[in-house]
Motif scaffolding. Structure first.
Motif, PDB file in Angstrom:
ATOM      1  N   SER A 173       0.831  -1.210   0.000  1.00 24.96           N
ATOM      2  CA  SER A 173       0.000   0.000   0.000  1.00 24.96           C
ATOM      3  C   SER A 173       0.862   1.254   0.000  1.00 24.96           C
ATOM      4  O   SER A 173       0.499   2.268  -0.605  1.00 24.96           O
ATOM      5  N   GLN A 174       2.024   1.194   0.656  1.00 25.00           N
ATOM      6  CA  GLN A 174       2.953   2.331   0.656  1.00 25.00           C
ATOM      7  C   GLN A 174       3.552   2.555  -0.731  1.00 25.00           C
ATOM      8  O   GLN A 174       4.067   3.631  -1.016  1.00 25.00           O
ATOM      9  N   PRO A 325       8.405   2.641  -3.143  1.00 26.51           N
ATOM     10  CA  PRO A 325       7.424   3.352  -2.318  1.00 26.51           C
ATOM     11  C   PRO A 325       7.084   4.725  -2.899  1.00 26.51           C
ATOM     12  O   PRO A 325       7.929   5.372  -3.527  1.00 26.51           O
ATOM     13  N   VAL A 326       5.853   5.124  -2.702  1.00 21.50           N
ATOM     14  CA  VAL A 326       5.412   6.419  -3.191  1.00 21.50           C
ATOM     15  C   VAL A 326       5.953   7.508  -2.267  1.00 21.50           C
ATOM     16  O   VAL A 326       5.788   7.432  -1.042  1.00 21.50           O
ATOM     17  N   GLU A 327       6.632   8.482  -2.841  1.00 19.20           N
ATOM     18  CA  GLU A 327       7.172   9.569  -2.026  1.00 19.20           C
ATOM     19  C   GLU A 327       6.057  10.496  -1.597  1.00 19.20           C
ATOM     20  O   GLU A 327       5.190  10.873  -2.385  1.00 19.20           O
TER      21      GLU A 327
END
Length: 328
Positions: A173-174, A325-327
């Motif tokens: 999810s991250q 991971p999405v920043e």
């Protein structure tokens, strides 16, 4: 039998100092030279600590171990996870000079004489209640590896699959994944998947498929998911073998990994790092599970009555089959 006092007299230290050195008490303030002298003197006099003497007595009672596998031999040989678990058991037994005999799954019950002739039995994988009752009736001592039976009085060693799945999904999810599919058996990892995804408000039962945990099963279930045209951006598979099949189905549709669909799995078999792209997976300690099962048998033969259910930790291994991971 050599005593601590005799070793202490030979080296010129107290019995308490000898005891602390031989029990590897690194908080003891003593010179390296003196510590080495104590160890060498103990070895020269063939001293054995009470713990080692107890282990030797236990080993004398564990002469032969039967390995009862839930898979047929041809299925086990193509599953590196279970091969590693068996090798962990066999290597530990070889080091302790314990004989092993393998009993694989067939349509018939195992030969009861083989089990009764063994000092202890390690049962690998899931067995139903009738099989467990039969095994308990015919085995002297029994430990389950990679499965926790419902009986509270049976020893077992397993990985924490529920926690591993929760950690995997949280990390996915991250990385921005929301529509996550699952293929595989309905064990603890599947139950944890449903629980976590439902709590997040993302569970879609049309993206949850059960089937054979093989490469061909992974291919077929992933192909069926893609044919349903129900969009998903990631897929979690029961094991790495299923992930290999999922790769094939995704590539056949002209889709990319992880550009179109991220793939994550369980087991971390050796081939996972050589897939294109390398596979993100949860490392489960297969060999360590096997080794710990032998230790539990030794304790049981040594007289332990209280059951132990040991849970070993897993580790997420991130590779290129999932995005970064999405920043924030």
């Amino acid at each position: 039998m050599v005593t601590l006092r005799e070793i202490a007299a030979a080296v010129g230290v107290s019995s308490a100092t000898v005891s602390r050195v031989l029990n590897y008490d690194m908080t003891l303030s003593i010179s390296t030279r003196k510590r080495q002298a104590i160890i060498e003197t103990a070895e020269a006099l063939n001293y054995s600590t009470p713990r080692n003497r107890n282990r030797a007595n236990q080993q004398q009672g564990l002469i032969k171990v039967a390995l009862v596998h839930f898979l047929a031999p041809e299925r086990e040989l193509v599953d590196p996870y279970y091969v590693a678990m068996r090798l962990g058991i066999e290597r530990r037994c070889a080091a302790l000079k314990i004989e092993t005999v393998k009993v694989y799954h067939t349509d018939a019950r195992p030969d009861a004489n083989l089990l009764q002739d063994a000092s202890g039995t390690i049962v690998i994988g899931r067995h139903d209640e009738d099989e467990i009752d039969w095994l308990r009736h015919h085995c002297r001592q029994i430990v389950f590896a990679d499965y926790v039976p419902p009986d509270d009085d049976i020893d077992s060693v397993s990985a924490d699959l529920w926690s591993a799945m929760e950690k995997l999904l949280a990390a996915l999810s991250q990385r921005g994944y929301r529509r996550i599919a699952y293929i595989g058996w309905g064990d603890r990892r599947a139950q944890a998947f449903v629980h976590w995804m439902t709590a997040a408000g993302w569970f879609d039962d049309r993206l949850f498929r059960s089937g054979d945990n093989t490469e061909e099963g992974g291919y077929r279930l992933t192909r069926d998911l893609l044919a349903d045209r129900r969009p998903f951006d990631a897929i979690v598979t029961f094991n790495d073998s299923m992930a290999i099949g999922a790769y094939r189905a995704i590539h056949e549709r002209g889709l990319t990994i992880p550009g179109d669909i991220g793939v994550a799995s369980f087991n971390d078999i050796s081939v996972a790092q050589f897939l294109n792209p390398p596979l993100t997976t949860v490392h489960l300690p297969a060999e360590e599970i096997g080794e710990a099962a032998i230790e539990l048998l030794l304790e049981r033969v040594g007289g332990r009555d209280l059951a132990k259910q040991i849970t070993l930790a897993s580790k997420l291994v991130w590779r290129a089959s999932t995005r970064q991971p999405v920043e924030k």
